[in-house]
Design an enzyme around this catalytic site. Structure first.
Site, PDB file in Angstrom:
ATOM      1  N   TYR A 128     -14.107  -6.830  -9.942  1.00 26.89           N
ATOM      2  CA  TYR A 128     -14.850  -7.816  -9.149  1.00 26.89           C
ATOM      3  C   TYR A 128     -16.283  -7.361  -8.885  1.00 26.89           C
ATOM      4  CZ  TYR A 128     -10.497 -10.309  -8.475  1.00 26.89           C
ATOM      5  OH  TYR A 128      -9.352 -11.012  -8.687  1.00 26.89           O
ATOM      6  N   LYS A 175      -2.909   0.856 -14.926  1.00 28.75           N
ATOM      7  CA  LYS A 175      -2.774   0.711 -16.378  1.00 28.75           C
ATOM      8  C   LYS A 175      -3.574   1.854 -17.005  1.00 28.75           C
ATOM      9  CE  LYS A 175      -1.374  -1.695 -19.960  1.00 28.75           C
ATOM     10  NZ  LYS A 175       0.005  -2.072 -20.284  1.00 28.75           N
ATOM     11  N   ASP A 208       2.496  -3.701 -15.937  1.00 26.69           N
ATOM     12  CA  ASP A 208       3.403  -4.640 -16.628  1.00 26.69           C
ATOM     13  C   ASP A 208       4.857  -4.368 -16.233  1.00 26.69           C
ATOM     14  OD1 ASP A 208       2.620  -2.316 -17.905  1.00 26.69           O
ATOM     15  OD2 ASP A 208       2.875  -3.070 -19.937  1.00 26.69           O
ATOM     16  N   ASP A 232      -4.902  -8.698  -6.504  1.00 28.02           N
ATOM     17  CA  ASP A 232      -5.021 -10.153  -6.415  1.00 28.02           C
ATOM     18  C   ASP A 232      -3.783 -10.805  -7.021  1.00 28.02           C
ATOM     19  OD1 ASP A 232      -6.044 -12.651  -6.091  1.00 28.02           O
ATOM     20  OD2 ASP A 232      -7.740 -12.414  -7.448  1.00 28.02           O
ATOM     21  N   ASP A 236      -0.032 -12.374  -4.998  1.00 25.26           N
ATOM     22  CA  ASP A 236       0.405 -13.769  -5.136  1.00 25.26           C
ATOM     23  C   ASP A 236       1.814 -13.824  -5.714  1.00 25.26           C
ATOM     24  OD1 ASP A 236      -2.097 -14.694  -4.215  1.00 25.26           O
ATOM     25  OD2 ASP A 236      -2.019 -16.404  -5.577  1.00 25.26           O
TER      26      ASP A 236
END
Ligand code: NAD
Length: 337
Positions: A128, A175, A208, A232, A236
């Site tokens: 971001y 990751k 993942d 983020d 959710d």
């Protein structure tokens, strides 16, 4: 004895459904006799040159002065020459960690019965950074920034949170097998902090695999900490495990101990002004603010009244399959207090 002086807190009702659900919070807090005096600030309709945004300097000063606040959703007006409202708040108040507790609500059936986890999202950098450009025609570049300072700060917060909230495990989501340098540094910082907390189990999970484990068995997790973009998405996903965006609160932690609580959801323009919004997420964010202020009795009372109202099933908003309006639901919560 005279009543103690009320605590001042900043309130941003925000846009869309914001004013309707902020009204609900004010009513419930009144009914519970919470000793809070709100300083209400609205998003302006012209850019304040001091913030380069529709948020006024005075409203940011209010949060800095009070140290605590509650924020409704904000929709950034489209146009040039100003900063996004949420980005302005994050940058100006140094809101470095976003804490999102997520737990199954008793009596509201979803696929999972015993979710009880907290995601902690790095809130200032990562993907971001806003640094995107075209290298040559047909090739664009986005810069992901990870710094030791921001990574260690959010890791410190995650372990501190785990310790002070009786949680046993911190999982770092990453990751680093592909993003060797950026996520690699994030992991390194988490490892260093973990050494200072030998009583807390530390683990590293590749994103993942983390998604697969979360939908298969969310009880495997306790506290999760991660860089911005993963936070983020994962938070959710977690909201979906327990019934959706109408239910999930969050709290932004900033420099100097600032706490700005807010619902995870946005301004919901599709249902704004219709008295249909579920105020639970903002109410529970208000509860998080009360806990931050150590007003534990009031926090517990309001929390229980909300959960009992939902569990009873007589007054549920449309997103939870009911027919109640925002005002009906709010009244039912007040009656449960
Ligand atoms: P949204 O969260 O506003 O809405 C997504 C869906 O969830 C909609 O169908 C909406 O009706 C429903 N929903 C959300 N909150 C609800 C509630 N409390 N009760 C019942 N239903 C609810 O997401 P969006 O439509 O992608 O975004 C709308 C605007 O909000 C955009 O301008 C976006 O930038 C802004 N936004 C702000 C924040 C924030 O201030 N933190 C966060 C996300 C989005």
């Amino acid at each position: 004895a005279s009543a103690p002086r009320p605590i001042r807190a900043t309130l941003f009702p925000g846009d869309g459904i914001g004013p309707e659900i902020a009204e609900s919070v004010k009513q419930v807090f009144n009914a519970a006799e919470v000793p809070i005096e709100w300083e209400e600030h609205f998003v302006g309709n012209k850019v304040d040159p001091r913030t380069e945004s529709f948020l006024t300097w005075e409203s940011l000063e209010s949060v800095r002065r009070n140290g605590v606040g509650l924020k409704g959703p904000m929709a950034t007006p489209i146009g040039k020459g100003h900063r996004s409202l949420n980005l302005t708040l994050r940058k100006e108040l140094g809101l470095y960690a976003n804490v999102r507790p997520c737990y199954s609500l008793p009596g509201y059936k979803t696929r999972y019965d015993d979710v009880n986890l907290v995601t902690i999202r790095e809130n200032t950098e990562g993907e971001y950074s806003g640094l995107e450009h075209q290298v040559v025609r047909g090739v664009v570049e986005s810069v992901k920034i990870i710094t030791r300072q921001a990574s260690s700060r959010v890791a410190e917060y995650a372990f501190h949170y785990a310790k002070t909230n009786g949680r046993q495990r911190v999982s770092v989501v990453h990751k680093a097998n592909i993003m060797r340098k950026t996520d690699g540094l994030f992991l390194k910082c988490c490892r260093e902090v973990a050494k200072k907390y030998p009583d807390i189990t530390y683990e590293e999970v590749v994103i993942d695999n983390c998604c697969m484990m979360l939908v298969k068995n969310p009880t495997l997790f306790d506290v999760l900490v991660m860089p911005n973009l993963y936070g983020d998405i994962i938070s959710d996903l977690c909201a979906g495990l327990i019934g959706g965006l109408g239910l999930t609160p969050s709290c932004n932690i900033g420099e100097g101990g600032i706490a700005l609580a807010e619902a995870v959801h946005g301004s919901a323009p599709d249902i704004a002004g219709k008295n249909l919004a579920n105020p639970t997420a903002l109410l529970l964010s208000g509860v998080a603010m009360l806990r931050h202020l150590k007003l534990t009795d009031k926090a517990d009372r309001i929390h229980d009244a909300i959960l009992n109202t939902i569990a009873e099933g007589k007054h549920r908003t449309v997103d939870l399959g009911g027919t109640s309006t925002t005002t009906d639901f709010t009244k039912a919560v007040c009656d449960h207090l």
